[in-house]
Design a protein around this motif. Structure first.
Motif, mmCIF file in Angstrom:
data_model
loop_
_atom_site.group_PDB
_atom_site.id
_atom_site.type_symbol
_atom_site.label_atom_id
_atom_site.label_comp_id
_atom_site.label_asym_id
_atom_site.label_seq_id
_atom_site.Cartn_x
_atom_site.Cartn_y
_atom_site.Cartn_z
ATOM 1 N N UNK A 122 9.700 -12.409 -24.534
ATOM 2 C CA UNK A 122 8.697 -11.341 -24.550
ATOM 3 C C UNK A 122 7.735 -11.498 -23.383
ATOM 4 N N UNK A 123 7.316 -12.732 -23.095
ATOM 5 C CA UNK A 123 6.399 -12.961 -21.970
ATOM 6 C C UNK A 123 7.033 -12.551 -20.651
ATOM 7 N N UNK A 124 8.320 -12.817 -20.492
ATOM 8 C CA UNK A 124 9.020 -12.396 -19.279
ATOM 9 C C UNK A 124 9.073 -10.873 -19.191
ATOM 10 N N UNK A 125 9.390 -10.222 -20.300
ATOM 11 C CA UNK A 125 9.418 -8.762 -20.335
ATOM 12 C C UNK A 125 8.052 -8.180 -20.006
ATOM 13 N N UNK A 126 7.011 -8.734 -20.595
ATOM 14 C CA UNK A 126 5.652 -8.245 -20.362
ATOM 15 C C UNK A 126 5.233 -8.433 -18.911
ATOM 16 N N UNK A 127 5.602 -9.552 -18.331
ATOM 17 C CA UNK A 127 5.225 -9.825 -16.942
ATOM 18 C C UNK A 127 5.951 -8.890 -15.985
ATOM 19 N N UNK A 128 7.249 -8.671 -16.220
ATOM 20 C CA UNK A 128 7.995 -7.762 -15.356
ATOM 21 C C UNK A 128 7.460 -6.349 -15.401
ATOM 22 N N UNK A 129 7.124 -5.879 -16.582
ATOM 23 C CA UNK A 129 6.567 -4.533 -16.713
ATOM 24 C C UNK A 129 5.179 -4.450 -16.098
#
Length: 289
Positions: A72-79
């Motif tokens: 989730x942290x990776x997804x949030x950072x990419x977005x």
């Protein structure tokens, strides 16, 4: 009978829990810094994605809550990276990353890390985490912003991004855009990547996506299996690749398998390259994302 594709065996060692906690802490510190140093966003996103992949080496089915938090942290950072690029310079955009709302400075346009390859990674992550609002945000990122990064990519990638954006936004011309993407993968016309990378890693997701669109369950399953097999062959071809974390998870095939799973399609492959609890969205709703 489910098809099984085993990843290269990995020995996590006796202190894996402590080591993962340390990696998580370093990654969180990097996330915190983007509020003051948005020019580090590219490195921070790479760090969060590497952390997510590392968790899956230790937790192949993604059954631990810490693994889900890392994804989730990776997804949030990419977005957030692309939200920052879309926001005018001198403003801030509020982004939830790693359980906290962060005031991220607007970059006011393209920078070296807002490229098409990064966009694809961010899009795949948003699919895997089933975050529809972020998928819509990413689908509205202009192709001109991606081109403005100055990164060298084969032209097909922009047609590929365009096709995915059109699919998600239910726009017109999806078929033509996908055909253009397919045409651009011709190995004879490559300028920046080699034939092996194109045929084994970059091309297969297009084929899987096409089979998803045709709603042919048997052909979809066949092409998904082939994509994972090619991923395995590519990332185990030599010792250097086998040690590369980029091969730990088949990111694009996983995302496309998630689309198929949510559409009620049967997935007959069992493999660490498609972590079970990410594929079947076991953690969805565990905490706000």
């Amino acid at each position: 009978m489910p098809m099984k594709i085993s990843r290269t065996p990995y020995d996590p060692g006796d202190n894996s829990a402590e080591w993962l906690a340390e990696i998580d802490e370093h990654t969180l510190e990097a996330v915190k810094r983007v509020e003051q140093a948005p020019h580090m966003f590219g490195l921070t996103f790479s760090s969060t994605l590497t952390t997510a992949f590392t968790h899956c080496l230790h937790d192949p089915t993604a059954r631990a809550s810490e693994t889900w938090e890392a994804w989730v942290a990776a997804m949030q950072t990419g977005s957030a990276l692309f939200a920052s690029a879309m926001a005018p310079e001198g403003t801030t955009v509020e982004c939830l990353i790693a359980h906290e709302k962060r005031a991220v400075p607007g970059l006011g346009g393209p920078t070296h890390f807002t490229d098409a390859g990064t966009w694809l990674q961010a899009f795949w992550l948003a699919i895997i985490c089933r975050d529809q609002s972020r998928l819509t945000q990413l689908a509205n990122v202009p192709l001109e912003l991606l081109r403005g990064s100055g990164a060298d990519f084969e032209e097909y990638i922009y047609d590929w991004v365009d096709a995915l954006q059109t699919y998600w936004l239910e726009g017109e011309g999806l078929g033509d855009k996908l055909v253009a993407a397919f045409d651009g993968t011709n190995p004879q016309n490559l300028r920046f990547v080699d034939r092996e990378l194109m045929l084994m890693i970059l091309y297969p997701p297009l084929n899987v996506f096409y089979r998803f669109l045709t709603q042919d369950d048997e052909e979809f399953d066949k092409t998904l299996l082939q994509a994972v097999q090619l991923h395995h062959e590519y990332w185990t071809a030599d010792e250097e690749r086998a040690d590369d974390l980029d091969g730990a998870v088949a990111l694009a095939p996983l995302a496309l398998a998630c689309l198929a799973h949510d559409a009620g399609r049967p997935i007959t492959i069992e493999t660490e390259y498609l972590p079970e609890n990410l594929l079947d969205r076991s953690w969805l709703g565990e905490f706000p994302t």
